[in-house]
Design an enzyme around this catalytic site. Structure first.
Site, PDB file in Angstrom:
ATOM      1  N   SER A  34       0.920  -1.069  -0.033  1.00 49.14           N
ATOM      2  CA  SER A  34       0.081  -0.067   0.082  1.00 49.14           C
ATOM      3  C   SER A  34       1.023   1.243  -0.050  1.00 49.14           C
ATOM      4  CB  SER A  34      -0.878   0.185   1.244  1.00 49.14           C
ATOM      5  OG  SER A  34      -1.403  -1.238   1.453  1.00 49.14           O
ATOM      6  N   SER A  35       1.886   1.145   0.581  1.00 48.52           N
ATOM      7  CA  SER A  35       2.809   2.494   1.098  1.00 48.52           C
ATOM      8  C   SER A  35       3.689   2.726  -0.251  1.00 48.52           C
ATOM      9  CB  SER A  35       3.784   2.140   1.999  1.00 48.52           C
ATOM     10  OG  SER A  35       3.183   1.720   3.403  1.00 48.52           O
ATOM     11  N   TYR A  94      -2.505 -10.477   3.547  1.00 55.84           N
ATOM     12  CA  TYR A  94      -2.401  -9.317   3.688  1.00 55.84           C
ATOM     13  C   TYR A  94      -3.601  -8.893   4.294  1.00 55.84           C
ATOM     14  CZ  TYR A  94      -1.198  -4.381   3.147  1.00 55.84           C
ATOM     15  OH  TYR A  94      -1.041  -2.939   3.328  1.00 55.84           O
ATOM     16  N   LYS A 103      -0.080 -10.703   7.481  1.00 52.31           N
ATOM     17  CA  LYS A 103       0.236  -9.391   7.735  1.00 52.31           C
ATOM     18  C   LYS A 103      -0.924  -8.713   8.306  1.00 52.31           C
ATOM     19  CE  LYS A 103       1.351  -5.655   4.942  1.00 52.31           C
ATOM     20  NZ  LYS A 103       0.827  -4.365   6.028  1.00 52.31           N
ATOM     21  N   THR A 112      -2.903  -5.989   9.308  1.00 51.59           N
ATOM     22  CA  THR A 112      -3.327  -4.358   9.048  1.00 51.59           C
ATOM     23  C   THR A 112      -4.654  -4.401   9.720  1.00 51.59           C
ATOM     24  OG1 THR A 112      -1.463  -4.300   7.573  1.00 51.59           O
ATOM     25  CG2 THR A 112      -2.945  -2.198   8.061  1.00 51.59           C
ATOM     26  N   GLY A 146       0.587  -5.005  11.421  1.00 44.23           N
ATOM     27  CA  GLY A 146       0.732  -4.313  10.243  1.00 44.23           C
ATOM     28  C   GLY A 146       0.432  -2.704  10.428  1.00 44.23           C
ATOM     29  N   ASP A 180       1.564   0.178  12.340  1.00 45.44           N
ATOM     30  CA  ASP A 180       2.497   1.078  13.205  1.00 45.44           C
ATOM     31  C   ASP A 180       2.147   1.342  14.554  1.00 45.44           C
ATOM     32  OD1 ASP A 180       3.058   0.653  10.606  1.00 45.44           O
ATOM     33  OD2 ASP A 180       4.163   2.606  10.328  1.00 45.44           O
ATOM     34  N   GLU A 181       1.085   1.993  14.468  1.00 46.79           N
ATOM     35  CA  GLU A 181       0.596   2.435  15.944  1.00 46.79           C
ATOM     36  C   GLU A 181       0.023   1.421  17.051  1.00 46.79           C
ATOM     37  OE1 GLU A 181      -0.229   2.784  12.744  1.00 46.79           O
ATOM     38  OE2 GLU A 181      -2.177   4.091  12.454  1.00 46.79           O
ATOM     39  N   SER A 191       4.875   1.477   7.209  1.00 45.08           N
ATOM     40  CA  SER A 191       5.119   2.473   6.090  1.00 45.08           C
ATOM     41  C   SER A 191       6.131   3.450   6.779  1.00 45.08           C
ATOM     42  CB  SER A 191       4.009   3.272   5.891  1.00 45.08           C
ATOM     43  OG  SER A 191       3.074   3.704   6.925  1.00 45.08           O
TER      44      SER A 191
END
Ligand code: NAY
Length: 293
Positions: A46-47, A134, A164, A166, A188, A190-191, A207
């Protein structure tokens, strides 16, 4: 599983002024991330603006990354709406020597679980490579509801290498991992990295690692040393940055920060728009206040 663990940047696709992929800038980002201690690289996700790239460009991005073959774990994202297209990307990634492939489920048409399961098996059979699912329900609209026996079977199939995750619902990640403990599990978002690690993630794909990998590596290492208080403190700082990035537009913001750090990541591809001067200033201030490594 141990070999795949670690922090993986979801490498962005830098564009030159004429809109073509800037191979040198992409290599520069990836090499810097490896020096900073990345466990591997996630290419064409995606990034990387994958769904804004042409099929040829998606393959070009794989080619650029394959220059680092043997130096790190390379994962190619091959997801597409069409099975045939996803299989084509997967075969190409295999040919180029990638270590693993990942794929979003097919989206847009509201495919059912049997169709989605067939899609993953087809990719596996075409490429000979087991696939990392994903799982990104926010953007694909696909939930992988584990009450559905087709999905339970899929997560236990030899066609699947890992997931993964997310999805802010890290409970689901833990349930998938418990269903099949052999899967390689990546957090997936980061936060939620600390939460993901606490619930058993082997690694994290992100990302923001493109430009703040040392900060996240510190969180990862601190967590592994069981200094949970410090890991949380660092995650909170990262999330202050995350909130600012998302408020101005994540991908344009990441490209801006990379460029401000001296790597020409270029502009995002439209419909994304570049940041305004005010947004840039705001981001810089938040970064100054929160980035520790
Ligand atoms: C990708 O394919 O680029 C990734 O999934 C990397 C993981 C990121 N997910 C997306 C959708 O971009 O790093 C996350 C995400 O950008 C970050 O947590 C901010 O929400």
């Amino acid at each position: 599983k141990e070999k795949m663990a670690g922090i993986y940047p979801a490498t962005v696709t830098p564009f030159s002024a004429d809109g073509s992929i800037n191979r040198l800038a992409m290599l520069e980002i990836m090499k810097r991330n490896l020096e900073e201690g990345a466990g591997g690289l996630f290419i064409g996700g995606s990034s990387a603006e994958c769904f804004l790239l042409s099929p040829r460009e998606r393959k070009n991005a794989f080619e650029v990354a394959s220059e680092l073959k043997g130096k790190t774990n390379l994962i190619a994202h091959v997801g597409a709406v069409s099975t045939c297209q996803a299989c084509d990307y997967a075969k190409y990634a295999k040919e180029l020597g990638f270590d693993a492939i990942a794929a979003t489920p097919p989206f847009y048409y509201g495919f059912g679980s049997r169709e989605i399961s067939r899609y993953y098996h087809d990719i596996y059979e075409a490429s000979g490579m087991p696939v990392i699912i994903y799982n990104f329900p926010g953007n694909t609209g696909k939930e992988f509801n584990l009450a559905d026996p087709v999905y339970r079977e899929l997560f236990c199939s030899p066609a699947i290498l890992g997931v993964k995750h997310t999805n802010q619902v890290v409970y689901q990640m833990e349930r998938i991992r418990s269903l099949n403990p052999d899967l390689v599990v990546f957090n997936g978002f980061d936060e939620t990295m600390v939460a993901g690690l606490a619930l058993g993630a082997d690694g994290s794909i992100g990302s923001t690692f493109n430009f703040m990998l040392p900060h996240y590596k510190l969180i990862f290492d601190t967590y592994k040393k069981k200094d949970l208080e410090l890991a949380l403190e660092l995650q909170v700082k990262a999330n202050n940055i995350m909130e600012a990035l998302c408020s101005v537009g994540l991908i344009p913001a990441i490209k801006y920060v990379l460029t401000a750090q001296g790597i020409d990541a270029g502009e995002p591809r439209r419909p994304f728009l570049p940041l305004s001067p005010e947004q840039k200033q705001y981001l810089e201030q938040v970064l100054r206040q929160n980035l520790v490594a």
